[in-house]
Motif scaffolding. Structure first.
Motif, PDB file in Angstrom:
ATOM      1  N   GLU A  41      -2.522  -6.943   8.014  1.00  0.00           N
ATOM      2  CA  GLU A  41      -2.392  -7.998   6.937  1.00  0.00           C
ATOM      3  C   GLU A  41      -3.549  -8.935   7.028  1.00  0.00           C
ATOM      4  O   GLU A  41      -4.415  -9.076   8.235  1.00  0.00           O
ATOM      5  CB  GLU A  41      -1.025  -8.827   7.428  1.00  0.00           C
ATOM      6  N   LEU A  42      -3.975  -9.570   5.917  1.00  0.00           N
ATOM      7  CA  LEU A  42      -5.121 -10.550   5.729  1.00  0.00           C
ATOM      8  C   LEU A  42      -4.887 -11.598   6.717  1.00  0.00           C
ATOM      9  O   LEU A  42      -3.894 -12.491   6.816  1.00  0.00           O
ATOM     10  CB  LEU A  42      -4.995 -11.096   4.210  1.00  0.00           C
ATOM     11  N   GLU A  69      -5.143  -4.625   1.982  1.00  0.00           N
ATOM     12  CA  GLU A  69      -5.430  -5.730   2.379  1.00  0.00           C
ATOM     13  C   GLU A  69      -6.858  -5.802   2.666  1.00  0.00           C
ATOM     14  O   GLU A  69      -7.206  -6.987   2.492  1.00  0.00           O
ATOM     15  CB  GLU A  69      -4.898  -5.690   4.199  1.00  0.00           C
ATOM     16  N   ARG A  96      -7.829  -7.254  -0.735  1.00  0.00           N
ATOM     17  CA  ARG A  96      -7.464  -8.675  -0.671  1.00  0.00           C
ATOM     18  C   ARG A  96      -8.169  -9.583   0.047  1.00  0.00           C
ATOM     19  O   ARG A  96      -8.713 -10.701  -0.611  1.00  0.00           O
ATOM     20  CB  ARG A  96      -6.149  -8.952  -0.105  1.00  0.00           C
ATOM     21  N   GLU A  97      -8.869  -9.200   0.963  1.00  0.00           N
ATOM     22  CA  GLU A  97     -10.014  -9.893   1.762  1.00  0.00           C
ATOM     23  C   GLU A  97     -11.171  -9.952   0.846  1.00  0.00           C
ATOM     24  O   GLU A  97     -11.789 -11.149   0.813  1.00  0.00           O
ATOM     25  CB  GLU A  97     -10.168  -9.252   3.075  1.00  0.00           C
ATOM     26  N   ARG A 112     -10.501 -12.369  -1.956  1.00  0.00           N
ATOM     27  CA  ARG A 112     -10.751 -13.841  -1.479  1.00  0.00           C
ATOM     28  C   ARG A 112     -12.023 -14.256  -1.097  1.00  0.00           C
ATOM     29  O   ARG A 112     -12.392 -15.474  -1.671  1.00  0.00           O
ATOM     30  CB  ARG A 112      -9.744 -13.911  -0.262  1.00  0.00           C
ATOM     31  N   ILE A 129      -4.188 -13.333  -5.036  1.00  0.00           N
ATOM     32  CA  ILE A 129      -3.749 -12.450  -3.948  1.00  0.00           C
ATOM     33  C   ILE A 129      -2.506 -13.029  -2.931  1.00  0.00           C
ATOM     34  O   ILE A 129      -2.139 -12.575  -2.060  1.00  0.00           O
ATOM     35  CB  ILE A 129      -4.745 -12.300  -2.842  1.00  0.00           C
ATOM     36  N   ASP A 185      -2.133 -15.885  -1.415  1.00  0.00           N
ATOM     37  CA  ASP A 185      -2.560 -16.584  -0.100  1.00  0.00           C
ATOM     38  C   ASP A 185      -1.973 -17.916  -0.402  1.00  0.00           C
ATOM     39  O   ASP A 185      -2.868 -18.927  -0.472  1.00  0.00           O
ATOM     40  CB  ASP A 185      -3.942 -16.345   0.148  1.00  0.00           C
ATOM     41  N   TYR A 206       0.233  -5.385  -8.919  1.00  0.00           N
ATOM     42  CA  TYR A 206      -0.116  -6.948  -8.686  1.00  0.00           C
ATOM     43  C   TYR A 206       0.595  -7.444  -7.512  1.00  0.00           C
ATOM     44  O   TYR A 206       0.205  -7.993  -6.859  1.00  0.00           O
ATOM     45  CB  TYR A 206       0.318  -7.476  -9.996  1.00  0.00           C
ATOM     46  N   LEU A 249      -1.101  -6.315  -4.461  1.00  0.00           N
ATOM     47  CA  LEU A 249      -2.393  -7.232  -4.404  1.00  0.00           C
ATOM     48  C   LEU A 249      -1.931  -8.606  -3.745  1.00  0.00           C
ATOM     49  O   LEU A 249      -2.701  -9.129  -3.337  1.00  0.00           O
ATOM     50  CB  LEU A 249      -3.032  -7.208  -5.696  1.00  0.00           C
ATOM     51  N   ALA A 250      -0.704  -8.846  -4.051  1.00  0.00           N
ATOM     52  CA  ALA A 250      -0.204 -10.182  -3.435  1.00  0.00           C
ATOM     53  C   ALA A 250       0.122 -10.038  -2.151  1.00  0.00           C
ATOM     54  O   ALA A 250       0.902 -11.223  -1.733  1.00  0.00           O
ATOM     55  CB  ALA A 250       0.847 -10.960  -4.585  1.00  0.00           C
ATOM     56  N   GLY A 251       0.319  -9.107  -1.411  1.00  0.00           N
ATOM     57  CA  GLY A 251       0.745  -8.686  -0.180  1.00  0.00           C
ATOM     58  C   GLY A 251       2.163  -8.347  -0.116  1.00  0.00           C
ATOM     59  O   GLY A 251       2.749  -8.143   0.997  1.00  0.00           O
TER      60      GLY A 251
END
Length: 823
Positions: free
Chosen positions: A98-99, A212, A215-216, A219, A242, A244, A322, A325-327
């Motif tokens: 995870e991020l 993930e 996503r990083e 960000r 994302i 976060d 989506y 992408l948002a976790g």
């Protein structure tokens, strides 16, 4: 027999999906689970009955739901870290999946533990742990190394079960850990030699780690593209792309929640639905495109896949993409399953019954997540959709107008009607789940929903994608999204001056909630009803739910569970006093905003008569500024320096000085410490200045001792003697440290009950086992926040103190249990 037959017919009319949801909710109320064998038996029996006719199908659905929900609970509890492994150093190998989230004191990330290096025979097994890697202290004040998602590490960890603070009416982090499959929490310890912390692989490829890592990248590139913009603007845009949410400063979350738009500042169901609709619309245009049809030759797209199926497939793909992408958070998962079921119902021609579609969608959500019915978002989402369908079902369909202004007027009117229906039905649910009403929510949502969902979120997503491929174009789009976000935040501040945007309301009674539901149905009825506006009167009991008033003659003490620290709400004489405000862990993380203010609002408390900050230490003063910022406080007393920010922020401030007294009705308050003399100490000078408060009522007495140590205890004995110190309730000095609770002091106070406010497995090892034994040897009842969570003590004349322990008296099967007598 006729009655039985009638019951069977009624049972057969019950929507199976609704029953599945209800049973899943009921399972989550259990204090313990029946066992794996019983769960499998229930599931098998239910599945066997389902094909045997409508009534049997309904009964079988309920049995299958019970078996499935309990079985999932058993599986998650079996994964949880064994108590015997708590506090041991374990060298493990695992993948960061995870991020990672930076915070003031280091880094947090989720680690999927694959195996143990040492000791190999005591490995917790393949489980997920939430890990903190703290900065060093003193000479070794180095920051932790960079950790990226997908990396495989060898780490020396100290783990514990996923224990969390627990208070009535507030978020249950232990439930969320169970829902997310988190088996342990822990922190990285320094390792040497073969147990040294080291990176093993740069990237362990799995579908989750690929997402993930993306996503990083997004960000980081968004942060570069938004360099120079205010932190809150960057945080909102990153959160929208994302998911976060930690990127948004804490004080802005307070603004969003007061104005009722907090749901827009994360990956909400609204955003996912809007983007899915956009994807479906684009697919529909592509399938009907003459240009594309000319290039497909003899295989036009509609012949390969009907347009309605293409719209559903592409819309769903956008929604799922989506959400990933948002976790792939729990709220995002719920929305995706709802969209999938609704789309299948439309394609299969089964959308004529909205109740059946919604109940089926709810059942599917619960099949993937049996704990969903305990989440406020579950009920908010389904209630909003149901209200919109109900309100719109009674209007005849009007053909689209050829006049462009008329079409736009129709769109605006439809949007306003939708907003009205959703806002109305969410009012009682907002009071139920959040104990507040966002007074400016209709206004804020009226401009925030179209601005965020139609402009800011799509621009942020497009900018995030382009900033990787074409930096200048992506930066331009992110800048435009940033400008709109800044305008939005300015508007929110303008409509919420001084934090007046919300009203704290006590949790409603069952009667008020049912009456408000009937009122909403009356107001939204699709058929003409007499006196429609009278339905609004049914909402009034929500706003006037009577508060649990402070006792006039008795004494009620509530030790709020804030972890390692102190925070005690004193209610007596018709007044309220808060003694200490818990810890501050970081710039945006303090017990005041995280626990105390939400707890008081859940009780409908909007003001305090007094606030006491016993001394300077952050585990006592850390949440004071948040309390002063969010609640009306008549006056503050403390031992803090005159130039301290808490002192200068208070409307009135008094220094607590020995001998000073005041009365609230029949209750007398007196400061026993500190005096005006200087304090000579060898340990903590701030502890030695702790404000010691004695409370005397006709129902009993209490002594709140702060963090005084042995020297101050001896001084109190010399000055006041045994008679003046005796009390029914003692807030244990310094959390049960070896520096306090001397035998002579305990003999003098001779309490019936002692409260220890301590964090679970805290690094100070409070309360010390030897100190705890002193209390037990004297027959003093032990209440401690790590074992009992929030504690309420009620003192009434002629009765012994009566305690309510939230973790024990409101037991749920997932809550971590421990022995109150263990040190």
């Amino acid at each position: 027999m006729q009655q039985i037959a009638s019951l069977i017919r009624r049972l057969g009319a019950t929507p199976p999906g609704a029953l599945f949801v209800a049973v899943c909710w009921g399972v989550q109320q259990l204090p313990a689970l029946p066992g794996r064998a019983a769960s499998i038996l229930l599931l098998a029996l239910g599945l066997t009955m389902m094909p045997l006719g409508r009534p049997a199908m309904v009964i079988g659905t309920g049995l299958a739901a019970a078996g499935w929900a309990t079985l999932r609970g058993e599986q998650r509890l079996a994964e949880r870290l064994a108590p015997a492994l708590e506090g041991r150093d374990l060298t493990v190998i695992g993948v960061v999946d995870e991020l990672p989230q930076p915070f003031d004191r280091g880094l947090r990330f989720r680690l999927r533990i694959e195996r143990c290096v040492s000791p190999a025979d005591a490995c917790p097994g393949p489980v997920v742990a939430r890990v903190s890697w703290y900065r060093g202290f003193g000479r070794d004040a180095s920051a932790p190394p960079a950790v990226r998602p997908g990396e495989r590490w060898q780490l020396n960890l100290r783990l514990r079960r996923p224990h969390a603070t627990l208070n009535p009416g507030l978020f249950d982090a232990e439930l969320r850990a169970l829902e997310d499959g988190v088996a342990a929490n822990g922190h990285v310890r320094k390792g040497v030699g073969e147990r040294a912390n080291r990176r093993i692989d740069a990237f362990a490829v799995t579908p989750r780690t690929v997402v993930e890592r993306l996503r990083e990248t997004l960000r980081d590139r968004m942060s570069q593209g938004l360099d120079g913009w205010p932190l809150q603007v960057r945080g909102v845009l990153i959160a929208l792309v994302i998911g976060d949410q930690a990127a948004i400063p804490g004080q802005w979350w307070e603004v969003f929640n007061r104005t009722g738009i907090g749901h827009l500042m994360s990956i909400s169901g609204l955003h996912i639905t809007m983007l899915a609709a956009l994807g479906a619309g684009m697919a529909g245009r592509a399938w009907k495109s003459a240009w594309l049809a000319a290039r497909m030759g003899p295989w036009p797209l509609p012949s390969l896949l009907p347009v309605q199926y293409a719209r559903w497939a592409f819309g769903l793909a956008v929604g799922f993409g989506y959400s990933a992408l948002a976790g792939w958070g729990i709220p995002a998962q719920r929305t995706c399953w709802m969209l999938a079921i609704a789309g299948l119902a439309l394609l299969g021609g089964r959308a004529r019954s909205p109740v059946a579609v919604l109940s089926t969608a709810g059942a599917v959500v619960c099949a993937f997540d049996p704990w969903a019915p305990l989440a406020a978002g579950f009920w908010l989402s389904f209630a909003a959709v149901a209200a919109i369908i109900l309100y719109g079902s009674g209007r005849a369909h009007r053909p689209a107008s050829d006049d462009a202004p008329a079409r736009w007027r129709g769109v605006i009117v439809e949007a306003l009607r939708t907003q009205y229906a959703a806002t109305l039905v969410l009012l009682p649910l907002g009071v139920l789940f959040f104990s507040s009403v966002a007074l400016v929510s209709p206004i804020a949502n009226a401009f925030a929903i179209p601005l965020v969902s139609v402009l800011i979120a799509p621009l942020a997503l497009a900018g995030a994608a382009l900033v990787i491929l074409w930096t200048s174009a992506g930066t331009m789009l992110l800048g435009l999204a940033g400008w709109l976000t800044r305008m939005l935040l300015a508007a929110l501040e303008w409509i919420d001056p001084g934090g007046i945007g919300s009203l704290a309301i006590a949790s409603p009674t069952a009667g008020a909630l049912c009456l408000s539901a009937l009122g909403c149905m009356w107001l939204l009825s699709p058929i003409p009803v007499p006196g429609r506006a009278v339905g609004a009167l049914a909402l009034l009991p929500l706003l006037f739910t009577p508060l649990q008033a402070p006792p006039e003659r008795g004494l009620r003490l509530t030790a709020i569970d804030i972890g390692q620290g102190m925070a005690v709400l004193v209610e007596t004489g018709g007044r309220r006093l808060l003694y200490d405000t818990g810890p501050r862990i970081g710039a945006d993380n303090d017990a005041g905003s995280r626990v105390i203010v939400p707890f008081l609002r859940a009780r409908g408390i909007r003001a305090l008569d007094a606030l006491v900050v016993s001394h300077l230490d952050l585990d006592h003063s850390g949440g004071a500024l948040a309390v002063l910022r969010n609640l009306q406080v008549d006056w503050v007393a403390s031992s803090l320096p005159a130039d301290h920010e808490i002192v200068t922020t208070a409307s009135r401030h008094f220094a607590c000085r020995r001998g000073q007294q005041w009365r609230w009705g029949d209750t007398r308050f007196e400061w026993l410490h500190p005096g005006s003399e200087s304090v000579n100490v060898t340990r903590s000078p701030t502890n030695a200045r702790s404000c010691v408060l004695r409370i005397d009522t006709p129902a009993g007495s209490a002594l709140l001792a702060g963090d005084i140590e042995a020297a101050q205890e001896r001084a109190l004995l010399e000055r006041f003697g045994t008679a003046s110190l005796r009390a029914d309730v003692l807030l244990a000095p310094h959390h049960g440290s070896t520096t306090s609770s001397t035998p002579e002091f305990l003999d003098a106070v001779a309490p019936a009950v002692a409260i220890f406010q301590v964090g679970y497995r805290n690094r100070y090892r409070h309360p010390n086992p030897k100190v705890l034994d002193r209390y037990i040897e004297r027959g003093i009842e032990i209440l401690r926040s790590d074992a009992h969570a929030a504690i309420t003590l009620q003192l009434r004349a002629g009765e012994p103190p009566r305690a309510t322990r939230w973790r024990v008296d409101e037991r749920r099967y997932w809550r971590v249990r421990m022995d109150a007598g263990a040190g």
